[in-house]
Design a protein around this motif. Structure first.
Motif, mmCIF file in Angstrom:
data_model
loop_
_atom_site.group_PDB
_atom_site.id
_atom_site.type_symbol
_atom_site.label_atom_id
_atom_site.label_comp_id
_atom_site.label_asym_id
_atom_site.label_seq_id
_atom_site.Cartn_x
_atom_site.Cartn_y
_atom_site.Cartn_z
ATOM 1 N N ALA A 3 -45.578 67.392 19.300
ATOM 2 C CA ALA A 3 -44.187 67.245 19.709
ATOM 3 C C ALA A 3 -43.353 68.434 19.258
ATOM 4 C CB ALA A 3 -43.604 65.948 19.135
ATOM 5 N N LEU A 4 -43.616 68.942 18.031
ATOM 6 C CA LEU A 4 -42.875 70.092 17.529
ATOM 7 C C LEU A 4 -43.150 71.317 18.379
ATOM 8 C CD1 LEU A 4 -41.093 71.436 15.426
ATOM 9 C CD2 LEU A 4 -43.130 71.788 14.009
ATOM 10 N N SER A 7 -41.351 71.003 21.628
ATOM 11 C CA SER A 7 -39.922 71.260 21.463
ATOM 12 C C SER A 7 -39.634 72.748 21.407
ATOM 13 C CB SER A 7 -39.412 70.554 20.208
ATOM 14 O OG SER A 7 -38.056 70.838 19.991
ATOM 15 N N GLU A 56 -50.797 59.456 20.278
ATOM 16 C CA GLU A 56 -50.429 60.765 20.772
ATOM 17 C C GLU A 56 -51.589 61.345 21.572
ATOM 18 O OE1 GLU A 56 -47.761 64.153 18.869
ATOM 19 O OE2 GLU A 56 -49.738 64.088 17.962
ATOM 20 N N ASP A 134 -38.153 60.546 23.830
ATOM 21 C CA ASP A 134 -37.798 60.552 22.409
ATOM 22 C C ASP A 134 -37.312 61.946 22.038
ATOM 23 O OD1 ASP A 134 -37.738 60.542 19.604
ATOM 24 O OD2 ASP A 134 -39.340 59.053 19.496
ATOM 25 N N ASP A 137 -38.797 63.368 18.525
ATOM 26 C CA ASP A 137 -40.146 63.922 18.581
ATOM 27 C C ASP A 137 -40.352 64.829 19.789
ATOM 28 O OD1 ASP A 137 -40.956 62.651 16.283
ATOM 29 O OD2 ASP A 137 -41.686 60.875 17.337
ATOM 30 N N ARG A 141 -42.506 58.763 25.562
ATOM 31 C CA ARG A 141 -43.181 57.585 25.016
ATOM 32 C C ARG A 141 -43.367 56.550 26.126
ATOM 33 N NH1 ARG A 141 -43.799 56.893 19.631
ATOM 34 N NH2 ARG A 141 -42.848 58.463 18.254
#
Length: 849
Positions: A3-4, A7, A56, A134, A137, A141
């Motif tokens: 997720a990081l 982003s 995930e 989300d 994160d 989802r």
């Protein structure tokens, strides 16, 4: 980490390129005007994480964020991530999920570099899932009601040998109801009995009905057989083969051959050989609250109402749809809560042909007699036959033809369906019957937020024996801002079709985020239907309605999970009679098959009344209901309000493990049934509520006897297993997973055995050291307990029997010994106190695995 990374990727190259309007980077951004036209550079692509059912995923997903903040997800990529098949159809893609197909139309999707994207709100609705983005994160989802993880031991590319196959002779379902009524001293009885199951390579069905006048009729008696490309039906059904040709009761033999469109042999109605949804006569079946009301509405006009039997099934048979686009809805009301529907089934659609996939064709024909020899209300006529065919030429053209002969009357229809590009989908059909002709033309389309529908039909005098010259002209054009607002202009002119009309009127549908929704639309005769619903809180609903039948106003308040109170005012427009109702309803919140009751005080039109109703399931699949009612709106012959008393007993059984149990949902055509029986030792705890998983998805729960009946499964081989989390602590399945083969219209029986797998929980009565062994009667060590730092030990997985528990010290000597017996439950609270003078018994020291 995923997720990081997503982003960071979203915030840097793509986002920066968009902000700087870098031409090379922006060339990959989507064009998101509906219908595929360019929308400029307002949309932004994002690389996000993907979390499905809390897990995930290993790959990220590219989303598109629109200027209004909505996000869209790629349909094909999601299909791969969710392990579902993507099927292409002329109208748009389908995702084939364990719950059935999730259907999308091209007009609902947007394109980006050849990939189709859908709003996540639309995906959530069609997949019956919870989908949200989300921000924390930076991930999408998704919560599904099935498990998309691949099942162990099963590969889609490797055939699996099933543990159970369909039976050659079986009883899949046994349904029926007996109703006794007394109205002002006059008694009557009525009911029905329906059976279905497997017979040889096919399946059988029959339904015997008895009306209050004492007349009996045997309907829908038939035997059918289906394969991937062909089907056969012997017996009776109401038949309608084309929108322009008349429908009739037919008894005889039917055969169908389909190439390139196997779904046509899997109709929603299990009693029809083919999916003939294009016909102007349909059977509408479903499920609703037992004892409630099912109301059939066509364009808002109520055309039929029926009390839902105790098995929860309702049926509207041989529904004749009016020409033109028809909004077909079934409103389901809980017992006595007849103001605000508990659910609305939308079955709307244009009564016109459809495009077949490229290269596909079908042939369907039959020969027999008109009528039904086992129906006292129908006379068996002369011989009858029919033949129809459809063939696709490319992706945008389907030709069709149909012919039938009955009662010395011949009818013929020829037509075509064509994709007309930006204009939409058009159809044209010509028909001739007894030297008279008729024609039908349709058009429906949508572009960006605009939509339109056109329906033209004319018949010469004599084309239909029941009427003279007739015509219908219908047009609608509207604007839709999905999903909140729809406005349109409707024009209709009709004559000779059972109700003349001529009007040009606007229509509106609107809903808000705070629970308010309203609808105002003319029905097919031009009478406005106004609906207003307002969910003031999650437990408070208000409603108002005005249609051709009545005007209503009311509200509901839920007091708890079991109790609901309601108040309503209804006025009949034709008679002017009124009714005020105050009611309370109870339903066992812990058991949907448990007690339910309704109490009501009624008043109006100079009279007072009441309603009392109570019922419950007596045995899995067997229900009863008793009621007493005096309704001020129901006037008898003498002008007085009669009292009505009723008693009903219904059953809805499937056969599982040689015993009758509660049936599952009724199977649609071309689908089969699975019966699961769980065998437990005598005296074992109740198995009620134990879940059964099919390919990882929970599809049902067993009754107290461990029986479960699951219908409406597509043909194929499935992995079936018990959900061990729901089993009593003392029991464990002997078989971890079995494979069952499902065939159309037939029953497959599967047995699971569960056995006692008991355990011991205890502690050491001194400083914890050494180990704890469990020996059986023969002195073999069956288990070595794990010893915690606090001296607590646990042993699991032991069958019933006598055991010797030994505490062996660190030096190898015995510290304590206990003799125990396990029968049907865990042993807890055992304390081992050190003893002196103990010697080791003869036997092997290694643990038996």
């Amino acid at each position: 980490m995923l997720a990081l990374a997503a982003s960071l990727l979203s915030a840097s190259p793509l986002a920066a390129a968009a902000e700087a309007e870098d031409e090379a980077a922006f060339a990959a951004l989507p064009a998101f005007a509906s219908g595929g036209s360019r929308a400029g550079r307002e949309s932004l692509s994002e690389l996000a994480g993907l979390i499905v059912n809390g897990r995930e995923q290993g790959e990220a997903i590219v989303l598109v964020r629109q200027p209004d903040g909505r996000r869209l997800a790629p349909v094909a990529a999601l299909a791969r991530a969710l392990s579902v098949d993507l099927r292409e159809t002329p109208s748009g893609p389908w995702l084939i999920t364990p719950l059935g197909p999730a259907r999308f139309e091209e007009r609902e999707l947007s394109r980006f570099g050849g990939e189709r994207y859908a709003p996540i709100e639309l995906l959530a609705e069609r997949l019956a899932a919870r989908i949200r983005f989300d921000e924390a994160d930076f991930a999408l989802r998704i919560e599904l009601s099935w498990d998309p993880a691949p099942q162990p031991g099963r590969s889609p590319d490797q055939p699996v040998r099933p543990d159970a196959r369909p039976k050659e002779l079986s009883l899949s379902a046994l349904r029926g109801e007996i109703r006794l009524e007394q109205v002002d001293g006059e008694q009557s009885d009525s009911g029905f009995l329906a059976v279905s199951g497997g017979l040889g390579p096919g399946s059988y069905h029959a339904r015997l009905e008895r009306d209050p006048s004492g007349r009996s009729r045997l309907r829908d008696w038939q035997w059918s057989y289906r394969e991937e490309r062909r089907g056969l039906l012997l017996g009776h059904q109401f038949l309608a083969v084309h929108p322009l040709l008349s429908g009739f009761d037919f008894s005889g033999v039917q055969a169908a051959f389909v190439e390139g469109a196997p779904d046509l042999l899997r109709p929603a109605d299990p009693l029809r050989l083919l999916d003939d949804g294009q016909a102007a006569v349909q059977n509408i079946r479903g499920e609703g609250p037992p004892g409630g009301i099912a109301e059939l509405r066509l364009d808002g006009r109520t055309v039929a109402r029926q009390r839902i039997p105790l098995d929860g099934r309702f049926e509207f048979l041989d529904v004749r749809l009016p020409p033109g686009y028809v909004r077909i809805e079934v409103l389901l009301y809980a017992p006595f809560a007849e103001g605000a529907p508990a659910a609305v089934l939308d079955l709307s659609g244009m009564v016109s042909p459809r495009l077949l996939p490229e290269g596909a064709y079908l042939l369907h024909g039959g020969a027999g007699v008109e009528g039904n020899p086992f129906d006292s209300l129908l006379d068996t006529g002369e011989g009858a036959y029919f033949l129809r065919g459809r063939r696709a030429f490319g992706e945008r053209l389907t030709l069709e033809g149909a012919a039938l002969s009955r009662a010395q009357r011949q009818e013929l229809a020829l037509g075509a369906v064509a994709g007309l590009g930006p204009l939409g989908l058009g159809g044209l059909a010509l028909a001739r019957a007894d030297s008279a002709s008729a024609w039908l033309a349709t058009l429906e389309g949508e572009r960006e937020r605009w939509f339109w529908r056109l329906f033209l039909r004319e018949e010469e005098a004599g084309f239909s024996p029941a009427r003279g010259e007739a015509f219908e002209r219908f047009a609608e054009i509207g604007y839709r801002r999905w999903p909140r607002l729809e406005i349109s202009l409707i024009g209709r002119e009709r004559e000779g079709f059972g109700g003349d009309a001529r009007f040009l009127k606007p229509a509106l549908r609107y809903s808000t985020d705070f629970g308010l929704s309203l609808s105002s639309r003319p029905d097919f005769l031009g009478e406005y239907v106004h609906d207003l619903y307002y969910a003031l809180t999650p437990h408070t609903r208000l409603y108002a309605r005005r249609d051709a039948y009545a005007e209503q106003l009311g509200g509901e308040q839920r007091l708890s999970a079991s109790w609901l109170v309601a108040a309503s005012l209804l006025r009949e427009r034709a008679s002017g009679r009124e009714r005020i109702a105050l009611s309370a309803s109870y339903q066992d919140a812990e058991d949907v098959f448990g007690w339910y009751a309704d109490f009501g005080l009624l008043a109006g039109s100079g009279s007072k009344g009441y309603l009392l109703r109570v019922g419950r399931e007596l045995w899995p699949g067997l229900r009863f209901r008793a009621e007493a009612m005096k309704d001020p709106l129901w006037y008898g012959v003498a002008g007085e309000v009669p009292e009505r008393f009723g008693l009903g007993l219904s059953w809805d059984f499937g056969l599982s493990g040689g015993r009758l149990t509660r049936a599952g949902y009724g199977a649609s055509g071309g689908r089969g049934t699975l019966a699961v029986a769980i065998e437990a030792p005598a005296g074992a705890p109740s198995l009620a509520g134990v879940a059964v998983r099919i390919d990882g998805q929970v599809r049902g729960r067993a009754d107290a006897a461990g029986r479960l009946h699951l219908a409406d499964l597509a043909p194929g081989v499935y992995r079936v297993e018990l959900d061990e989390e729901g089993l009593p602590l003392e029991l464990s399945p002997v078989e971890r997973g079995l494979y069952a083969e499902i065939a159309p219209g037939r029953l497959t029986a599967l047995r699971f055995r569960v056995a006692y797998r008991l355990g011991i929980v205890g502690r050491l009565g001194a400083k914890p050291e050494g180990r704890v062994l469990v020996r059986d009667r023969e002195g073999l060590v069956r288990a070595e307990a794990a010893l915690g730092a606090d001296g607590v030990f646990r042993v699991e997985g032991l069958p019933p029997g006598r055991y010797r528990i030994e505490w062996v010290g660190a030096e190898g000597g015995l510290r304590a010994v206990r003799e125990i017996e396990l029968s049907d439950r865990y042993l807890s609270g055992l304390v081992l106190i050190p003893e002196a003078g103990l010697s080791a018994p003869p036997g092997r020291e290694e643990v038996e695995r």
